[in-house]
Design a protein around this motif. Structure first.
Motif, PDB file in Angstrom:
ATOM      1  N   ASN A  64      -8.892  -2.793   0.346  1.00 53.65           N
ATOM      2  CA  ASN A  64      -7.935  -1.677   0.375  1.00 53.65           C
ATOM      3  C   ASN A  64      -7.290  -1.615   1.767  1.00 53.65           C
ATOM      4  O   ASN A  64      -7.509  -0.686   2.544  1.00 53.65           O
ATOM      5  CB  ASN A  64      -8.649  -0.360   0.042  1.00 53.65           C
ATOM      6  N   HIS A  65      -6.466  -2.633   2.066  1.00 57.72           N
ATOM      7  CA  HIS A  65      -5.934  -2.788   3.415  1.00 57.72           C
ATOM      8  C   HIS A  65      -5.040  -1.628   3.834  1.00 57.72           C
ATOM      9  O   HIS A  65      -5.041  -1.235   5.000  1.00 57.72           O
ATOM     10  CB  HIS A  65      -5.138  -4.092   3.518  1.00 57.72           C
ATOM     11  N   ARG A  66      -4.280  -1.079   2.903  1.00 54.50           N
ATOM     12  CA  ARG A  66      -3.309  -0.037   3.262  1.00 54.50           C
ATOM     13  C   ARG A  66      -3.994   1.213   3.788  1.00 54.50           C
ATOM     14  O   ARG A  66      -3.398   1.966   4.566  1.00 54.50           O
ATOM     15  CB  ARG A  66      -2.441   0.312   2.060  1.00 54.50           C
ATOM     16  N   LEU A 254       2.840   6.149   6.287  1.00 54.54           N
ATOM     17  CA  LEU A 254       2.465   4.900   5.628  1.00 54.54           C
ATOM     18  C   LEU A 254       2.790   4.909   4.132  1.00 54.54           C
ATOM     19  O   LEU A 254       2.550   3.913   3.448  1.00 54.54           O
ATOM     20  CB  LEU A 254       0.967   4.648   5.817  1.00 54.54           C
ATOM     21  N   LEU A 256       1.249   6.426   1.721  1.00 52.94           N
ATOM     22  CA  LEU A 256       0.063   6.301   0.883  1.00 52.94           C
ATOM     23  C   LEU A 256       0.210   7.224  -0.325  1.00 52.94           C
ATOM     24  O   LEU A 256       0.830   8.295  -0.229  1.00 52.94           O
ATOM     25  CB  LEU A 256      -1.197   6.688   1.664  1.00 52.94           C
TER      26      LEU A 256
END
Length: 317
Positions: A64-66, A254, A256
């Motif tokens: 889960n890089h983000r 970001l 998300l």
């Protein structure tokens, strides 16, 4: 009694440990024995953490890089720099040990249990919260002490080879042993979760008690004047606002999704007394550890008070 039951058990236990240390501090000939018990409790705490964290969850969370990498940079980068900036801002006005305490606070990883629990209450990504917070704590074993030493410079006394060996022996080694022992003890830990939880809390309380006993023996209240106590309150407030608001805004920048943004908020803003107290007992001398722990103790207590209404508000949105 009903009011006490509504208070988080960890808060009650920490307050109890501090009160006992103030009334009955351990010292003299018993000091070495108490420190040995504290180190053994810390060893057990990280061994259980190693048993509890499944290796496949670690691998899943890494993907889960983000969320994971920005969260890591926020926790050990932005928050550490905020603690460092606060230390510089208070130079000459803030007691030196208290200033180191804010830097130490900034370098710590996030919580695991409460960040995950409140993320769940708020409708966040629970799986990512569990793995992210656990990985931050694992990284904290490697990062927190060297990062604190780097930013503190000569004020922190430096982190020498014997300090790294001590950290590795009491924190890293038991975690590795716990990972190895998962096949034998993993089932027992899962089946006896309440017992293991109280073993965790007890280990943290022992570390806090021993650290504060040293501070009481040295009459820490004489080291902090009224201005210092005001710095403690104001600095903790600044760190809380920066941590919560910054983590939430970063999640928005970001882009998300809602679940991961909530996970970013709680894992990014909360700081871990579960790492802070044991590591302080390993890194710092007994007569200074209690004072250095003051910012993280106050931050931890307030973050738990704030987390519930924030989670409830997010859940209604």
């Amino acid at each position: 009694m009903s009011v006490l039951k509504r208070i988080d058990p960890m808060v009650r236990l920490l307050c109890g440990a501090i009160v006992v240390a103030l009334v009955l501090p351990v010292g003299g000939a018993m000091r070495d024995g108490a420190q040995f018990v504290s180190n053994a409790a810390v060893f057990l705490l990280f061994f259980l953490n190693g048993v509890r964290l499944p290796r496949h969850d670690v691998m899943a969370g890494i993907t889960n890089h983000r969320l994971l990498w920005p969260l890591t940079l926020w926790c050990f980068g932005a928050m550490a720099l905020a603690g460092w900036a606060l230390t510089l801002a208070g130079q000459g006005a803030m007691p030196p040990l208290l200033a180191l305490g804010f830097l130490y606070l900034g370098c710590l990883p996030s919580t695991v249990q409460s960040a995950t629990a409140y993320s769940s209450l708020a409708g966040g990504n629970v799986a990512s919260s569990v793995v992210a917070a656990a990985l931050l704590n694992l990284l904290g074993v490697f990062i927190t002490a060297p990062l604190f030493s780097l930013l503190a410079g000569s004020a922190g006394g430096g982190l020498h080879a014997d300090g790294l060996i001590k950290v590795a022996g009491i924190l890293l080694l038991p975690f590795i042993l716990g990972q190895i022992a998962q096949g034998w003890l993993g089932g027992w830990v899962r089946d006896h979760r309440p017992i293991v939880t109280w073993m965790d809390r007890g280990s943290i309380a022992i570390a806090v008690y021993v650290a504060f006993s040293g501070a009481v023996q040295q009459q820490f209240w004489l080291r902090i004047d009224m201005t210092g106590w005001l710095w403690l309150l104001a600095g903790t407030g600044v760190m809380l606002v920066f941590g919560h608001l910054g983590a939430w805004l970063l999640g928005g920048v970001l882009r998300l999704d809602r679940g991961n943004r909530i996970s970013m908020l709680f894992a990014g803003a909360q700081k871990s007394i579960a790492m802070g107290a044991p590591l302080a007992a390993v890194l710092f001398a007994a007569d200074v550890a209690g004072v250095i722990l003051l910012p993280i103790l106050l931050y931890h207590l307030i973050q738990l008070v704030l987390a519930a209404p924030i989670a409830a508000r997010l859940n209604r949105i």
